[in-house]
Structure formats: C-alpha cells, structure tokens
Design an enzyme around this catalytic site. Structure first.
Site, PDB file in Angstrom:
ATOM      1  N   CYS A  34      48.273  37.034  35.293  1.00  0.00           N
ATOM      2  CA  CYS A  34      49.127  35.938  34.866  1.00  0.00           C
ATOM      3  C   CYS A  34      50.754  36.372  34.592  1.00  0.00           C
ATOM      4  O   CYS A  34      51.570  35.746  34.866  1.00  0.00           O
ATOM      5  CB  CYS A  34      48.521  35.289  33.591  1.00  0.00           C
ATOM      6  SG  CYS A  34      49.570  33.799  33.020  1.00  0.00           S
ATOM      7  N   CYS A  86      41.751  31.946  28.558  1.00  0.00           N
ATOM      8  CA  CYS A  86      42.251  30.599  28.604  1.00  0.00           C
ATOM      9  C   CYS A  86      41.795  29.506  29.431  1.00  0.00           C
ATOM     10  O   CYS A  86      41.342  28.532  28.873  1.00  0.00           O
ATOM     11  CB  CYS A  86      43.937  30.733  28.603  1.00  0.00           C
ATOM     12  SG  CYS A  86      44.441  30.789  30.290  1.00  0.00           S
TER      13      CYS A  86
END
Length: 398
Positions: free
Chosen positions: A113, A210
C-alpha cells in the site's frame, strides 16, 4: 535558511500535504505542522468498500476514519479532501494479497500500500497541489545528508518503529516525505492531540488489515482465489503423508496449533507447497533458516547497491516487523541477492520482507530490503548443512 522540515523558506510560505488516515498519529501530525505555521492541506484516501468495517474497533481506514479526519481538519482549520482510490487499491493491494496467499506466501499488504498507492499516487497529488512535502504519521525519521538527499532512520521509540513497512520507499519519494513523529513516543503523541483538542486523542490504534472487516483474511482469499481453499495433504520432511488439510491458505510458516494431526512430538509448519497443495511439517529445529533468497530488492543506502555489496556487505536485517535486527551478510548471487543470517532465524516466510539496517540498535539507518522469495534451512532433512544451493554462501562459510 532551512525551516524545521529541512525545506527552504518560511513555514507560512511552505505548503505541506498531510496523509490523514483519521487516526491519532496523522491527526497530531497535521495539528503540529499547522501550529508551526505551515500551509497544511489534509488528504484522506478512500481505499476500499467499508461495509462491515465501518465501526469495528481497531479497524484501520474504515468509514468512520474519513469522518474523524474531516472533523480534525475542521478543528485545526485546514482544507481537507477525500480521494477515491478504491480501484487502484483493489488492483495493487487486495488482489496481490490474495495472489500471494494462493502461492503459499505470507504477504505484508501495508508495504504494498505504501509503495503502490500512498507514496506514489498521493505523493503525485501533493506535487500537483503545489506542496513542498508530504507528511505522514509514521513512527520513523529521515535525516538530511550532506548531498541534500535524505536517509530513512528508525524511530526513537523502537516499540513503535515502522521502518520495516517503509523499506520499499524510493530515494525520490524519501526526499519529498517528512515524518514529524519520528522522535516522539505514542503517549507523547496522544498528549499532543489532547493539547490540540482533537477528538481522536484516545482513539484505538489500528491493529488489523484494513480491508479484512471480519478479521479473517481467509474470507478475502476465498472470495478472490477459491483454488487456494482446495484440500491437500500434510506431509513430513520425507514426504510421508500424515493427514489432510482444507486449503493451504489456512496455514502459515511456524504454525503449531490447528494442524489436525496426532504426533508424539510437537510439529510445526515448515513450508507451504502451493503447486502440490501440500503443507510440510516437522520439528521446531527445522524452522531455523540461514539463507534467504530475495526478490524486488530496493536499495536506499549510499551509492549503487552493487558497489556497496561488493564481495559481501555486513549489515543487520529484520525478517518480521516484530523482531529485532539480526547480524547478516548481503551478497550478489546469480543476478540477484541473497542474505545469510549469521545466527539463523525461525519461521522465515516467503512473502515477508527482509529489511536492511546499518546497526542493530539506536536510531539505525534503513539501507533498503527485499521480499523473501525462499529460505533454506541451517540443516537439511538428513542432518547435512545445505550449502549446495548457494555456492557463494558455501564459499563464504569455508
């Protein structure tokens, strides 16, 4: 004259974009820079379909986080924007996460990410907004070198240090990034947030991946890679079948519990053979690995990596974010790079990162790192040292 961010110009003439996740760290970062007079702009990335994760305690990047980031921005008086990056995040992070597990690896999605989304797309957006820097709430530091470039440095609070997750940062990105919390502890950050009157001062830390709202990563893998859930065999080091399993995605290297097989001595997962859907198990001593083959190596030390490595570079490495740096040697082998762990490490898993440092303690400098492609044991199954697979390391051992 350089300001507190090592940038030319007065703070009020310096625009800084802050990546605001909605947590206390990035919120305190934005408030701190605003209080120092910088022209601060907050940006929050909407990365995934929040769904069940919206209000789950300890989740990261959920729907509530966007609301919290917006509230903080209003409190400190800065503009705030939300950018929809769901498609990019799905392609770059979620899909590769599932692919990695299907291959029998244990991925670190936060690294991907940072590398593929936050420090590429968000940094580009910051430049488009006329910013001189992109600041984040990571617990890590950077230091200006004599040539004007920057070095990535471990956080002062080693318990919170996040340098492991930032090894893939490029030199160009590092020069543009700033980490104002690098010299602070978490309690100090929370106290700072209270002083600024931020509603997130006591917000729970993010603890989960997440995009895994239930906390079960297998749900994501099963949806995207159903073949990873196909049953297979559990075998020992000699290939003898000991039992069966419901899918390799349910196992990780080093796992002991939940194997579903009876044994007089404890057995651990040593390797996942995705091609044959096999889980290889054995005694704990067989978990200790000495040689690591790397892929996608990123170098942010001085000079070119080949010049730095030469015939062998002595350094320190971390093979898990929770482990301390250990002494090792980095060598160029067959067009790639290998690491020899001087004392060996247990549970080295493909897909994890092997991060390079110039020291084992203090605020060490991050020299780069790579992803673990494979690892070889200190001893082979028949009790013989496994030197044949790497002539370079065999020669080094003598």
């Amino acid at each position: 004259m350089l300001n507190s961010l090592d940038l030319e110009g007065r703070p009020q003439d310096t625009r800084v974009v802050v990546a605001m996740s909605g947590g206390v760290d990035s919120s305190a970062t934005a408030a701190l820079l605003k209080s120092q007079g910088y022209d601060v702009v907050g940006i929050t990335l909407q990365l995934y379909d929040h769904g069940a994760a919206t209000h789950r305690k300890g989740a990261c990047c959920a729907g509530q986080d966007i609301h919290d980031a917006r509230a903080v921005a209003e409190r400190i008086g800065i503009p705030h924007y939300v950018l929809d990056y769901e498609s990019r995040f799905r392609e770059s992070v979620i899909d590769s996460f599932a692919d990695s597990y299907a291959l029998g690896e244990t991925p670190v999605p936060c690294i991907e990410c940072n590398r593929s989304v936050k420090f590429r797309d968000l940094l580009a957006t910051a430049r488009e907004l006329g910013a001189s820097a992109l600041a984040t709430g990571h617990y890590v530091s950077s230091r200006r070198l004599d040539d004007g470039s920057r070095a990535l440095i471990c956080a002062a609070d080693r318990d919170r240090d996040q340098s492991y997750f930032l090894f893939a940062t490029t030199r160009e990105q590092l020069d543009f990034l700033r980490f104002p919390l690098g010299d602070m502890t978490k309690p100090q950050t929370r106290e700072l947030a209270r002083q600024f009157g931020l509603s997130v001062a006591d917000k729970h830390d993010s603890q989960d991946i997440c995009f895994v709202p239930t906390g079960r990563y297998t749900d994501v893998v099963e949806r995207l890679k159903p073949n990873a859930m196909e049953p297979g065999e559990i075998v020992d080091l000699n290939g003898h079948v000991l039992g069966s399993h419901p899918g390799i995605v349910h196992f990780t290297v080093g796992q002991r519990r939940g194997l579903g097989i009876a044994s007089r001595a404890p057995l651990y997962v040593l390797r996942l053979d995705a091609a044959h859907r096999r889980v290889v198990v054995g005694p704990r001593e067989a978990l200790r690995m000495e040689r690591i083959v790397l892929r996608d190596v990123n170098w942010i030390g001085d000079g070119a990596i080949d010049q730095a490595v030469g015939d062998g570079l002595e350094l320190f490495v971390r093979v898990r974010s929770t482990r301390a740096p250990q002494p090792a040697w980095l060598r160029a082998v067959g067009g790639g790079y290998e690491v020899e762990l001087v004392a060996g490490e247990e549970g080295v898993s493909p897909g994890q990162a092997c991060v390079f440092y110039d020291a084992a303690d203090g605020q060490a400098r991050v020299l780069g790192g790579g992803f673990i492609k494979s690892a070889a044991p200190r001893w082979s199954a028949d009790g013989v040292r496994d030197d044949a697979a790497s002539p370079a390391l065999a020669a080094m051992r003598g």
